[in-house]
Design an enzyme around this catalytic site. Structure first.
Site, PDB file in Angstrom:
ATOM      1  CE  LYS A  52      -3.638   2.707   0.939  1.00 12.18           C
ATOM      2  NZ  LYS A  52      -4.395   2.506   2.184  1.00 12.18           N
ATOM      3  CB  VAL A  53       2.719   3.020  -2.281  1.00 13.27           C
ATOM      4  CG1 VAL A  53       3.635   1.851  -1.951  1.00 13.27           C
ATOM      5  CG2 VAL A  53       2.060   2.827  -3.643  1.00 13.27           C
ATOM      6  CB  SER A  54       1.636   8.044  -1.531  1.00 12.21           C
ATOM      7  OG  SER A  54       1.770   8.123  -0.142  1.00 12.21           O
ATOM      8  CB  THR A 124      -1.470  11.262  -2.352  1.00 12.95           C
ATOM      9  OG1 THR A 124      -1.067  10.004  -2.880  1.00 12.95           O
ATOM     10  CG2 THR A 124      -2.427  11.945  -3.304  1.00 12.95           C
ATOM     11  CB  ALA A 125      -1.003  14.116   2.247  1.00 17.46           C
ATOM     12  CG  HIS A 168      -4.365   7.871   7.681  1.00 15.90           C
ATOM     13  ND1 HIS A 168      -4.824   7.429   6.472  1.00 15.90           N
ATOM     14  CD2 HIS A 168      -3.023   7.655   7.676  1.00 15.90           C
ATOM     15  CE1 HIS A 168      -3.820   6.949   5.765  1.00 15.90           C
ATOM     16  NE2 HIS A 168      -2.721   7.076   6.461  1.00 15.90           N
TER      17      HIS A 168
END
Length: 297
Positions: A52-54, A124-125, A168
């Site tokens: 799980k990655v950005s 991504t943030a 989150h």
């Protein structure tokens, strides 16, 4: 199958059934828990079969990894927030602004030259933050400090940094730290593009081969559906690993980040991912994508 994902409620909810052998025919998982900054680095080094990655890290890893069309996090109304300690930087009631309009622009301009904590420089943030700041923060921010996401709000509260970029469950808990919302980067993204927000992606090593990649995608999709069918089954697993142990917050987190795009990216999901990365490449923030880079075998 070696997999790495975060201990956040959406990931543990999504992968609970698969990780516990409740998805018929799916390969067993050897799970490593790691925050997004770590999984992004793991992907760049090619260390795991599935991660799980950005979405922001994809331009650096898609030669070796394929984007799975399910299991990740996209949505609407679920974007990262920019938080400050000073209510003068945002709205005193904590409701904040989206960074648009005269009031939003004035608040955003106050970040010029300031220190901002972010969860990952490949996240991504942070990519959304850079696009937002390029539009609304004259001269840009000052120092950017990378911290684990659960350390960001205490750092803002304690005055160690001027602002924090949070993700989150922090969306639901920041007021407990006495913080104020300066901007909602999801609102900014949706308002300027009309697209959902691409946050976290599931990727798998291309060398596994087409048949195995399709098997992994079906296993991820089946695990999502199993979680929806029996949400109580995953609850102990979710709460065991969550940074925020309040069950109500965990439920809010899952409700926001596990949605129809988790089961299948679909046309809108792919458009959002391509839109973000194309715009970022045009700004020189990421390498450009090849025409078939996002295609699933």
């Amino acid at each position: 199958m070696r997999i790495a994902y975060s201990p956040c409620p959406n990931d543990t909810f999504v992968f609970h059934a698969w990780a516990h052998g409740r998805v018929a025919g799916a390969p067993p998982l050897d799970v490593t828990f790691a925050d997004i900054d770590l999984t992004n680095g793991m992907a760049e080094r090619g260390e795991f079969d599935v991660l799980k990655v950005s979405y922001a890290v994809l331009p650096w890893v898609l030669d070796e990894y394929a984007l799975l069309p399910c299991g990740g996090a996209l949505g609407r109304g679920c974007g990262p927030l920019v938080l400050t300690r000073d209510p003068g930087d945002g709205n005193g009631d904590g409701s904040g602004g989206d960074g648009n309009g005269d009031g939003g622009r004035a608040r955003a301009a106050g970040l010029a030259g300031k220190t901002v904590a972010v969860p990952s420089e490949r996240s991504t943030a942070y990519l959304l933050f850079r696009l937002w700041a390029a539009d609304l923060v004259p001269g840009g921010v000052g120092e950017v400090v990378v911290l684990p996401f659960h350390e960001i709000m205490p750092a803002v509260r304690d005055g160690k940094v001027d602002a924090g970029l949070v993700i989150h469950e922090a969306r639901f808990t920041y007021q407990r730290y006495g913080l104020h919302r300066l901007a909602d980067l999801g609102e900014y993204w949706e308002g300027t593009t009309g697209l959902p927000i691409p946050l976290g992606a599931i990727i798998a090593r291309r060398s596994l081969g087409t048949a195995r990649l399709r098997e992994l995608a079906e296993a991820a999709r089946a695990s999502v559906r199993a979680a929806w069918d029996d949400p109580v089954a995953s609850r102990p697993y979710v709460l065991e690993h969550a940074q925020e142990m309040d069950p109500a917050v965990a439920d809010q987190h899952i409700g926001l980040y596990v949605n129809e795009f988790t089961a299948d990216l679909g046309e809108d999901g792919y458009a959002a991912v391509r839109g973000l990365l194309t715009r970022a490449a045009a700004e020189g923030l990421v390498p450009p994508l090849g025409p078939d880079a996002l295609d699933f075998p």
